[in-house]
Design an enzyme around this catalytic site. Structure first.
Site, PDB file in Angstrom:
ATOM      1  N   ASP A   1       0.649  -1.309   0.399  1.00 13.26           N
ATOM      2  CA  ASP A   1      -0.191  -0.130  -0.426  1.00 13.26           C
ATOM      3  C   ASP A   1       0.833   1.016   0.116  1.00 13.26           C
ATOM      4  O   ASP A   1       1.809   1.544   0.385  1.00 13.26           O
ATOM      5  CB  ASP A   1      -0.720   0.336   1.384  1.00 13.26           C
ATOM      6  CG  ASP A   1      -0.158   0.173   2.515  1.00 13.26           C
ATOM      7  OD1 ASP A   1       0.713  -0.670   2.597  1.00 13.26           O
ATOM      8  OD2 ASP A   1      -0.307   0.570   3.591  1.00 13.26           O
TER       9      ASP A   1
ATOM     10  N   GLU B   1      -0.213  -1.272   5.379  1.00 11.72           N
ATOM     11  CA  GLU B   1       1.271  -0.804   6.465  1.00 11.72           C
ATOM     12  C   GLU B   1       0.934   0.524   7.053  1.00 11.72           C
ATOM     13  O   GLU B   1       0.661   1.031   8.460  1.00 11.72           O
ATOM     14  CB  GLU B   1       2.190  -1.359   5.765  1.00 11.72           C
ATOM     15  CG  GLU B   1       3.728  -0.752   6.736  1.00 11.72           C
ATOM     16  CD  GLU B   1       4.390   0.902   7.034  1.00 11.72           C
ATOM     17  OE1 GLU B   1       4.418   0.582   7.723  1.00 11.72           O
ATOM     18  OE2 GLU B   1       3.488   1.615   6.269  1.00 11.72           O
TER      19      GLU B   1
END
Length: 480
Positions: A120, A187
């Site tokens: 991400d 994350e």
């Protein structure tokens, strides 16, 4: 009087001798690992990184905003880009979008290795798009740089890792021990994916020997007093605590302000926190850092590092002059949100502030709350801790063979670099594995990255290709 002066003279000479002895016996901890043949990454690896950037795998605090097609499309892209990997490993999806790849080794007797990188990226602020030199999700190659969100944080290391693994597999390489590749999907918003993967390891009684994730970098400029480039390897990371402060004092008309108002009292609290930072700490991580960089510095700096019990105040003064240096030596305090008022002639009855703390290893949420209460000294200010946060206690042992392997790999990959342990100032997905192993290292093989989480995030294409060689060599010579 002569005896007193003689005594003082002897004491001064002994003091100087003590300092000089410590300085001259302060030996380098750098290894003389032979430089290994460089891995020649192809230009096509850069093209694949460019394509990876086009998948807008943005994570949001509100998970309902997540674009599932971007993540699933990225998964398909990875499978097509690295066919040997996905024919060889066992693939498991965790929480729909995180990926766990299992590469079986020759023996299951040893402890497995976990390599981490997250899929991400953070969003792009709409107001900044026009400031970019290239569209943030186009993966444009311009003036030798690949531009785009994620080039550094963290698709650069994710793609470089997979490029290295694909090359090893095509050579027929099989690792001694099992290797897991963990790719979280969130994350940037706390890392539920990584936590779920770590929970799987716990449930299956899999105890990794070493975990490697993002974190430290190669820097030419960020270590005061050091003239050579350094590879800073995170052996610990700071924790994350957020407190909400609120005060309620009856408001009223702005023409008749009381001696105390909610805004005034909250402002005083915020200023007190700013003016009274957490004390400096000379813990294991900072001492290890100074042990590795100190011998490589000029004589005066080396002398201070070798005699830090004497020169500790000077060292702290030097480091607290920069934001990064200050963050290394203490738990930091940052007021990030202020809210109060609805109209220019109305004194509000309530004021709110949000304060974020990045804590030193071992400092708990309770420690932060107690310190804040003491500094503010005002019982009218209500303090509420947010549930989201982290309190990592893990600190890797630099005397363990796994750190030696990391150091040898870096020196064999680029002999010009000084290698040093370091405290990672942000949070990473690897914190979820802190209960499974002490030996967690945080490092990406890229030099002084630019623009991550900001405008013009980019990576030098040649630097990226060289970084693939780091992962290739780290895995090829890993034996524990």
């Amino acid at each position: 009087m002569k005896k007193v002066l003689l005594f003082l003279g002897i004491a001064v000479l002994l003091f100087i001798a003590f300092i000089l002895f410590n300085t001259f016996t302060f030996k380098s901890k750098q290894l003389s690992a032979p430089e290994k043949p460089s891995f020649a990454a192809s230009d096509s690896s850069v093209s694949r990184l460019q394509q990876a950037i086009t998948y807008q795998t943005v994570s949001f605090e509100d998970s309902s905003k997540l674009d599932s097609s971007a993540f699933l499309g990225f998964h398909t892209f990875l499978m097509k880009s690295f066919p040997t990997i996905f024919k060889t490993v066992t693939v498991e999806k965790v929480l729909k979008y995180s990926l766990l790849l299992h590469w079986k080794g020759k023996s299951s007797a040893g402890s497995p290795l976990v390599m981490m990188a997250h899929q991400d990226v953070v969003p792009i602020e709409e107001v900044t798009i026009k400031k970019w030199d290239a569209a943030p999700f186009a993966g444009t190659l311009k003036n030798g740089f690949v531009y785009g969100r994620g080039t550094i944080d963290d698709k650069g290391s994710l793609m470089a890792l997979l490029e290295g693994v694909e090359a090893l597999m095509r050579e027929g390489f099989v690792p001694e021990n099992d290797i897991y590749i963990a790719m979280g999907h969130d994350e940037e918003v706390g890392g539920k994916g990584a936590r779920a993967i770590a929970d799987l390891f716990k449930a299956r009684n899999i105890k990794p020997g070493v975990v490697v994730d993002e974190g430290g970098i190669i820097t030419k400029t960020k270590i005061p007093g050091l003239t050579r480039p350094a590879a800073i390897v995170g052996i610990a990371e700071k924790g994350y605590v957020t407190l909400d402060l609120q005060i309620n004092i009856p408001g009223g008309h702005s023409s008749m302000p009381e001696k105390e108002t909610a805004i005034d009292e909250l402002a005083k609290a915020v200023v007190k926190l700013k003016d009274n930072p957490f004390p400096e700490e000379m813990g294991y991580v900072l001492n290890s850092f100074l042990d590795y960089v100190g011998p490589e510095m000029s004589f005066v700096n080396k002398m201070a590092m070798a005699n830090r019990s004497i020169f500790k105040p000077l060292i702290f003064n030097a480091y607290k002059n920069s934001a990064a240096g200050n963050a290394m030596i203490r738990t930091t305090t940052a007021t990030t949100i202020l809210k109060a008022g609805i109209k220019d002639n109305v004194i509000p009855g309530q004021a709110n502030a949000t304060v974020n703390f990045r804590t030193q290893p071992g400092t708990t949420r309770e420690d932060v709350i107690a310190y804040v209460k003491k500094v503010i000294g005002n019982d009218k200010v209500e303090i509420t801790a947010r549930p989201v946060g982290s309190n990592p206690k893990q600190v890797a042992d630099v005397n363990h063979p796994s750190f030696t392997h990391m150091q040898n790999t870096i020196n064999g990959w680029d002999s010009k670099l000084i290698v040093t342990p370091y405290l990672v100032l942000g949070a990473t997905d690897s914190k979820s594995f802190s209960e499974l192993t002490q030996q967690i290292f945080r490092f990406i093989p890229f030099t002084d990255p630019e623009g991550f989480h900001g405008v013009n995030e980019r990576i030098n294409a040649e630097d990226y290709k060289k970084g693939i060689g780091f992962y290739y060599q780290y895995l090829k010579y890993y034996k524990f």
